[in-house]
Design an enzyme around this catalytic site. Sequence first.
Site, PDB file in Angstrom:
ATOM      1  CD  GLU A 317      -2.506  -1.437   2.626  1.00  0.00           C
ATOM      2  OE1 GLU A 317      -2.448  -0.514   3.455  1.00  0.00           O
ATOM      3  OE2 GLU A 317      -3.097  -2.511   2.836  1.00  0.00           O
ATOM      4  N   PRO A 318       1.159   1.816  -1.173  1.00  0.00           N
ATOM      5  CG  PRO A 318       1.719   2.021  -3.409  1.00  0.00           C
ATOM      6  CD  PRO A 318       0.724   1.382  -2.506  1.00  0.00           C
ATOM      7  NE  ARG A 320       2.240  10.414   3.532  1.00  0.00           N
ATOM      8  CZ  ARG A 320       2.011  11.148   4.623  1.00  0.00           C
ATOM      9  NH1 ARG A 320       2.272  12.435   4.630  1.00  0.00           N
ATOM     10  NH2 ARG A 320       1.532  10.584   5.700  1.00  0.00           N
ATOM     11  NE  ARG A 361      -0.111  15.348   6.080  1.00  0.00           N
ATOM     12  CZ  ARG A 361       1.195  15.585   6.027  1.00  0.00           C
ATOM     13  NH1 ARG A 361       1.670  16.657   5.405  1.00  0.00           N
ATOM     14  NH2 ARG A 361       2.040  14.739   6.596  1.00  0.00           N
ATOM     15  CE1 TYR A 365      -1.300  13.419  11.909  1.00  0.00           C
ATOM     16  CE2 TYR A 365      -1.529  14.174   9.654  1.00  0.00           C
ATOM     17  CZ  TYR A 365      -1.941  13.369  10.690  1.00  0.00           C
ATOM     18  OH  TYR A 365      -2.998  12.517  10.512  1.00  0.00           O
ATOM     19  CB  CYS A 392     -10.627  33.084  14.242  1.00  0.00           C
ATOM     20  SG  CYS A 392     -11.253  34.584  13.472  1.00  0.00           S
TER      21      CYS A 392
END
Length: 464
Positions: A317-318, A320, A361, A365, A392
């Site tokens: 499952e590659p 991204r 992200r 992250y 905001c």
Amino acid sequence: MTHEAGWAHAPGALRGPAWLREPADVNALVPQLWSSSAHKTEAGDLVVGGLPVADLVAEHNTPAYVLDEDDFRSRARAFRDAFAGVDVYYAGKAFLCTAVARWVAEEGLFLDVCSPGELSVALRAGVDPARIGYHGNNKTVAELRRAVALGVGRVIVDSFDEIERIAMVAADTGTTARVMVRVTAGVEAHTHEYIATAHEDQKFGFSIAAGDAFEAARRIAAAPGVELLGLHSHIGSQIFDTAGFEVAARRLLALHARIGAELGVVLPEMDLGGGFGIAYTTQDDPKAPALLAEQIVAIVDHECRALGIERPHLSIEPGRAIVGPSMCTVYTVGTVKQVTLDAGAVRTYVSVDGGMSDNIRTALYDADYSATLAGRRSDAPPILTRVVGKHCEAGDIVVRDEFLPADIAPGDLVAVPGTGAYCRSMASNYNHALRPPVIAVKDGEARVLVRRETEDDLFATDLG
């Protein structure tokens, strides 16, 4: 803030991260960060898929996600061809719409989904259910019933509760449920803790070390109407080093051999996951699919020889790595503000018309991104900037540190590469923002795959 030794030596200058270097040409693209067709003209216009983004913006406005169709397809084929004989699963959660699901099928890939909505998109696109894998740590009986009735190729079971549910569904419907066991291999992947998924203390899978994975296999093997296909592992996301796969493969194959010896069940398949990394900035150095395939298959073959077993049919499952580099996001600058900090340092904030509602992200992250001036050429020197959104929220940061021309101004276009994965998929209506469109570009033509939301979309669920 000029100094003969460079901007960083000037009094009060801010210094970005150690890996970020002042560019020799602030107008130039770093090729590995962008889709294969992306380039700039002499006038400084960013062109993707043969179309200047300024022309696209004139018709579709900003913010907008721009998806390079040929680049997406070529990355899908690269993984398919490099992993010949191995099933390659596209991660629907990275980004999925009807057109993309169709591209995935047309390029010969399988598809992972993890929700009823993703499954519905796949079916709408005409994806063969037998080529779909169904993930999720908390699948309902209704989800399982639908997946089994459709003939989904594999359901990745994640708990003892789910084993009971799927056995019940198989018995009730008189159909066979094909399942894989999600295994926690105890591997500490070198990635952000929220996307590291094979260490012991997290919600996914059955632990090998605790004996839960073997017990799950035993229960499934004993359940009428449930076919145990094999073991499934996923050590994390944004992974660059195959060392983690070596440890995971050794532990999975040892369990695979034990199941064969003690339960008398020869498992035909094994999924080693993937989650391969992409280049968001110059500090990232992803491996080519051919090298990943060579190293991972060699690891599996070595462990199988050591155990004296046949290699199971593999899938990967590659993540991204297919869609991530194929998309960029284009924004319009609204304000430029210089803020004086302690000791006289000055931070330049470049505010754009999107933000954490279209790319969470950076806030979630602490992810790093890059950016470039997209609609003109500048002769101004580079300055260190922070590209921020319009929400905001103090944490509404798009690109934490990037060099942009010192004459960056309201009305300029800024493009951020590498936004294909987990940006539109995780987009929100925070502050009642309208989610941007996804526009495919190819051969100088633009096609809207997902339209821009309108206020009518907001009010559609607000009953007043």
